[in-house]
Design an enzyme around this catalytic site. Structure first.
Site, short mmCIF file in Angstrom:
data_model
loop_
_atom_site.label_atom_id
_atom_site.label_comp_id
_atom_site.label_asym_id
_atom_site.label_seq_id
_atom_site.Cartn_x
_atom_site.Cartn_y
_atom_site.Cartn_z
N ASN A 1 16.37 -37.81 -17.48
CA ASN A 1 17.06 -37.28 -18.72
C ASN A 1 17.85 -37.75 -19.40
OD1 ASN A 1 17.67 -34.55 -20.04
ND2 ASN A 1 19.43 -34.83 -18.83
N HIS B 1 34.33 -34.43 -5.04
CA HIS B 1 34.69 -35.62 -4.19
C HIS B 1 36.32 -35.98 -4.51
CE1 HIS B 1 31.36 -33.26 -1.40
NE2 HIS B 1 31.53 -32.68 -2.70
N ASP C 1 28.94 -28.23 -4.33
CA ASP C 1 28.99 -28.85 -3.48
C ASP C 1 27.74 -27.23 -3.02
OD1 ASP C 1 29.89 -30.78 -3.25
OD2 ASP C 1 31.99 -29.55 -1.54
N HIS D 1 17.70 -36.48 -13.48
CA HIS D 1 18.26 -35.74 -14.37
C HIS D 1 19.69 -36.56 -13.16
CE1 HIS D 1 19.39 -33.09 -17.04
NE2 HIS D 1 20.62 -33.02 -16.52
N ARG E 1 11.29 -26.40 -16.31
CA ARG E 1 11.82 -27.82 -15.90
C ARG E 1 13.26 -27.67 -15.31
NH1 ARG E 1 15.45 -31.60 -19.55
NH2 ARG E 1 15.11 -33.19 -18.46
N GLU F 1 15.58 -28.98 -24.58
CA GLU F 1 17.17 -28.38 -24.06
C GLU F 1 17.69 -28.18 -25.14
OE1 GLU F 1 20.22 -30.43 -21.48
OE2 GLU F 1 18.82 -30.99 -20.60
N GLN G 1 23.37 -29.11 -10.81
CA GLN G 1 23.99 -27.98 -11.56
C GLN G 1 23.53 -27.08 -11.05
OE1 GLN G 1 22.37 -29.94 -15.46
NE2 GLN G 1 24.26 -29.67 -16.28
C1 BGC Z 1 22.01 -31.94 -19.64
C2 BGC Z 1 22.45 -31.21 -19.32
C3 BGC Z 1 24.10 -30.66 -19.54
C4 BGC Z 1 23.69 -30.52 -21.29
C5 BGC Z 1 24.84 -29.74 -21.60
C6 BGC Z 1 22.61 -32.45 -21.34
O1 BGC Z 1 22.90 -33.42 -22.28
O2 BGC Z 1 21.12 -32.59 -20.07
O3 BGC Z 1 22.26 -31.54 -17.97
O4 BGC Z 1 24.17 -29.35 -18.77
O5 BGC Z 1 23.19 -30.90 -22.16
O6 BGC Z 1 26.04 -29.87 -21.60
#
Ligand code: BGC
Length: 512
Positions: A194, A67, A80, A150, A105, A406, A47
């Site tokens: 993740n 791609h 990219d 991830h 993280r 998160e 990301q």
């Molecule tokens: C993921 C992230 C994502 C975030 C928002 C989570 O499901 O771990 O990679 O950007 O949610 O969608």
């Protein structure tokens, strides 16, 4: 795919909503976080890094997917270059210092470290990148919290079936061994994987994430089994070989939305939704008995038999495997974003493909339009759902140590992100309510420190405390209002619901 529906039961929903808002009774305007509570932010390799084919890195499933022609990504974008953190990691660490983070993280790109996917060749340039990042963070006392996986699987392994191939258990553990040998002396917090649900259901069932298979009810369950075994094998390896040497922590991160009964007749339906959507992965690791939740095993076995399958589409664990997986996480790593209501009525019949994960779960889920704040409906605002989820985790799994890995809010861009400010304030408030009730929560991670490639949605949804200017070659990062809020929370170690962020200058406080 999920079909969203909202019935004309707003009144009913409001009653339930009022009932669930138990947390609000305790609301004070300035609240303290427990001593030693940790704050961080998060990103993931694909990301933010960019440098997709630089210095020996090879193709992973997200390079491959972005791609494709035609592109399955909403704005046809790719990772990219993304936020170009491969080149701009020093600026990233500077932002961590500006915010005053305790930890950051991030995740490792498997094919940047192991270009063949196997440990036969180690890419020194890839190792150097992560060494530079880790060392730069440690220079300023920012703790690295590192996710091994991830979502960016080596493309070669995908061609061999990816997570549906049982060999993945060894491939993943071999990668983990190289990582522990290389960075284990400095990294004390490891996240194995993740979000199993997104990897398995969205990747192999709903075709909404790489590798984009549409084989729900079969492939997603094969993936679940191998993923849990790969996680457990790596946990045991760390526990036996590396923990005695380095003394770190290792855990898994699960995604969990909260599923609330739409009324008192829907308690069982909502409970089933919570079981399928996240306890599928939590129960084998965190419950006292291990294995998949009984309700899931029963439902899938019964449906499979009805449908003419010889055995359950949910591949079973042996008793040895059940025991091997149980207890393999030092913390309950939790990603949470939003909430759904749940009902089970006649209209669920024929609603989903057969077989499929949703047909097995057998419920209808929906959100209320009133929950939308801001332009995006990606992260509907339901702080009480977070409180209810944290309560359920405390009650179901003997109050595990929870590390929130998160939580965050999507906008369509812009520096004045007042809705994100509201979201963070009230989600943190709900978390403090759960802590007051006894939940053992030790850390909170804002997703994300900066805008990044939001998977199938490309750059259309923005989660950053810092805005990234994708039109500038420098990928300039500018703090949003929410960055100033987060900084103040971290500086004072309190949450003031009345606080209005002052967005003048973002500087680095002493000690960072
Ligand atoms: C993921 C992230 C994502 C975030 C928002 C989570 O499901 O771990 O990679 O950007 O949610 O969608």
């Amino acid at each position: 795919m999920i079909k969203y529906q909202c019935f004309g039961i707003v009144l009913l929903c409001l009653i339930v909503l009022a009932k669930s808002k138990t947390s609000n009774s305790k609301q004070q305007n300035v609240r303290s976080f427990p001593d030693g509570f940790l704050f961080g932010t998060a990103t993931a390799s694909y990301q933010v890094e960019g440098g997709w084919n630089e210095d020996g890195k090879t193709e992973n499933i997200w390079d491959h997917r972005t791609h494709l022609n035609p592109s399955p990504i909403k704005d046809q974008s790719t990772g990219d270059i993304a936020a170009d953190s491969y080149h701009l990691y020093k600026r990233d660490v500077e932002m961590m210092r500006e915010l005053g983070l305790d930890f950051y993280r991030f995740s490792l790109s498997w094919t940047r470290i192991l270009p063949t996917g196997f440990p036969d060749k180690i890419n020194e340039a890839g190792v150097e990148y992560y060494n530079n990042l880790i060392n730069e963070m440690l220079k300023y006392n920012i703790e690295p919290v590192v996710t091994l996986y991830h979502w960016d699987l080596p493309q070669k392994f995908q061609e061999l079936g990816g997570w549906t191939n049982p060999f993945i258990i060894d491939w993943y553990t071999d990668f983990a061994r190289v990582v522990f040998e290389t960075f284990g002396d400095r990294v004390k917090y490891w996240i194995t994987i993740n979000e199993p649900r997104e990897i398995c259901y969205q990747g192999y069932g709903a075709a909404s994430l790489a590798p984009g298979y549409n084989y729900s009810g079969v492939a997603d369950y094969m993936c679940a089994k191998h993923l849990l075994l790969a996680h457990a094998k790596t946990y045991h390896m760390y526990d036996q070989k590396y923990r005695p040497k380095y003394g770190g922590n290792i855990f898994i991160t699960l995604s969990a939305m909260w599923y609330e009964p739409a009324n008192e007749n829907e308690i069982e339906a909502a409970s089933d939704a919570n079981q399928f959507q996240w306890a599928l992965y939590a129960h084998p690791i965190f419950s006292r008995v291990g294995d998949y939740p009984p309700v899931i095993k029963e439902k899938i076995a019964a449906k499979s038999a009805e449908q003419g399958f010889t055995r359950s589409r949910l591949p079973e664990f042996t008793p040895e495997e059940v025991e091997y997986i149980q207890g393999t996480s030092d913390f309950f790593g939790l990603n949470h974003y939003s909430t759904y209501y749940v009902v089970r009525n006649e209209s669920v019949k024929g609603m989903y493909e057969v077989p499929s994960f949703f047909d097995d779960m057998d419920v209808i889920i929906y959100q209320l339009p009133d929950w939308k704040i801001g332009e995006s409906n990606f992260t509907m605002y339901v702080p009480w759902g977070f409180y209810n989820l944290l309560t359920q985790i405390r009650e179901d799994y003997d109050n595990p140590v929870v590390f929130i890995t998160e939580n965050g809010f999507a906008t369509r861009g812009g520096l004045d992100d007042d809705d994100r400010v509201t979201y963070y304030k009230y989600y943190l408030n709900a978390m403090l309510d759960a802590i007051d009730d006894g939940s053992n929560i030790i850390a909170y991670t804002a997703w994300s420190i900066m805008d990044n490639f939001e998977w199938s949605l490309g750059y259309t949804e923005r989660f950053g405390l810092y805005e990234v200017d994708y039109n500038s070659p420098e990928r300039t990062r500018t703090p949003r209002k929410s960055a100033f809020l987060y900084k103040e929370i971290l500086r004072t170690r309190t949450l003031d619901l009345e606080y209005e962020p002052d967005t003048n200058v973002m500087d680095i406080d002493e000690g960072h």
